[in-house]
Design an enzyme around this catalytic site. Structure first.
Site: not given
Ligand code: PBG
Length: 340
Positions: A201, A263
């Site tokens: 991520k 991601k």
């Molecule tokens: C929580 C989380 C996030 C997303 C999924 N789980 C936001 C972040 O990390 O700031 C992003 C998903 C999206 O942008 O569609 N940590």
């Protein structure tokens, strides 16, 4: 020169093209994301995410039914709570009567094992500072306290399992969280609850609309001596690097993850494709909120043919190596017949 080799022969009509297509994207490949809130009859619009809503359980059940009718097997739930329910330690993240637990119990009662319910495990929607972990004050200012965050995440995962989650999905990017969650689940008798780890991520600008949806931006101004970090760069990954993706994926696999996520998706297809041969676990790609918002905005002003662009983008994500794709387009694309 006499042309004898003619690759175009295999592209000359749609029937031939269809029979030779290597990749198809359909309902079985998609995971539908949902934002869930407390209350009844809630369907709150999200400004930066056209056609996506925060739903109370009653309305969520209607959409899950729609999804099931379209052949979607999996949904991922994100809880959204009011600011009064947020605190430094994000305690409401493991509230048995919070929106996620309520939604899980109702959805399992209604659909049982017809639907695979995944829950996002992260503190950012529940902490008043908006970080994915707990903050600790030091003489240098606030830092993210990795190890004490793990207990909260594990508690949250167990609460989701108790409420009926099939798979928990940690998205916080703390070190060691997959192992901590696996251990807690197993010790409480939830050895059949799986872990889909947001292993890879990146700290990305493409999460902007999600943070509006979940009210989870970091560093909302707190009256504190030192302000907490303004971004998530000490825990989410630096997009200038790829080897770190391999390391994170390997560690999560060793700690017991059942599936791994990459991601965002579209700007990171190289990462997905390079990770694919390194693991035999299923790979999930998250076509995140900012990617979706770009498509919606371009379609709205007529710059993009939305059905074609969505089909092409989701196909590309699968071609790069994703087994499953989380996308805000899941229901719309299937309902409108944009996919294969
Ligand atoms: C929580 C989380 C996030 C997303 C999924 N789980 C936001 C972040 O990390 O700031 C992003 C998903 C999206 O942008 O569609 N940590």
């Amino acid at each position: 020169m006499k042309i004898t080799k003619r690759p175009r022969r295999l592209r000359l009509n749609q029937a031939l093209r269809n029979s030779l297509a290597e990749i198809s994207v359909g309902a079985n490949d998609l995971i539908a994301p949902f934002f869930v809130v407390d209350g009844k009859n809630q369907k709150q619009a999200i400004k930066s995410l056209a056609n996506v809503y925060r739903l109370s359980t009653d309305n969520l059940l209607k959409d899950l039914e729609r999804a099931l009718k379209l052949g979607i097997n999996s949904a991922v739930l994100f809880g959204v709570v009011d600011s009064e329910q947020k605190s430094a330690l994000g305690k409401s993240s493991h509230d048995h009567n919070g929106p996620v637990a309520t939604a899980l119990r109702a959805a399992k009662a209604a659909f049982g094992s017809d639907i695979n319910l995944i829950t996002d495990v992260c503190l950012c929607g529940y902490t008043d500072h908006g970080h994915c972990g707990i903050l600790k004050k030091t003489s240098q200012g606030y830092i993210i306290d990795n190890d004490s965050s793990l207990e909260h995440l594990a508690q949250m995962a167990v609460m989701h399992a108790e409420a009926g989650a099939d798979i928990v999905s940690p998205s916080d990017m703390m070190d060691g969280r997959v192992g901590a969650i696996r251990e807690s689940l197993d010790s409480q008798g939830f050895n059949n609850v799986g872990i889909l780890s947001y292993a890879v991520k990146y700290a990305s600008a493409f999460y902007g609309p999600f943070r509006e949806a979940a009210g989870s931006s970091p560093n909302k101004s707190l009256e504190q001596e030192f302000s907490p970090p303004k971004d998530r760069k000490t825990y989410q990954m630096d997009y200038r690097n790829v080897r770190t993706a391999f390391r994170e994926a390997k560690l999560d696999e060793e700690e017991g993850a059942d599936m791994l996520m990459v991601k965002p998706a579209l700007p990171y297809l190289d990462v997905l494709a390079r990770l694919r041969p390194q693991t035999s676990l299923p790979l999930v790609a998250y076509n995140v909120s900012g990617e979706y918002a770009m498509f919606k905005a371009a379609a709205k002003i007529g710059s993009l043919d939305e059905p074609l662009a969505v089909h092409e983008a989701l196909t590309a994500i699968k071609r790069a190596g994703a087994d499953l794709i989380i996308t805000y387009y899941a229901l719309e694309a299937l309902e409108k017949g944009w996919l294969d």
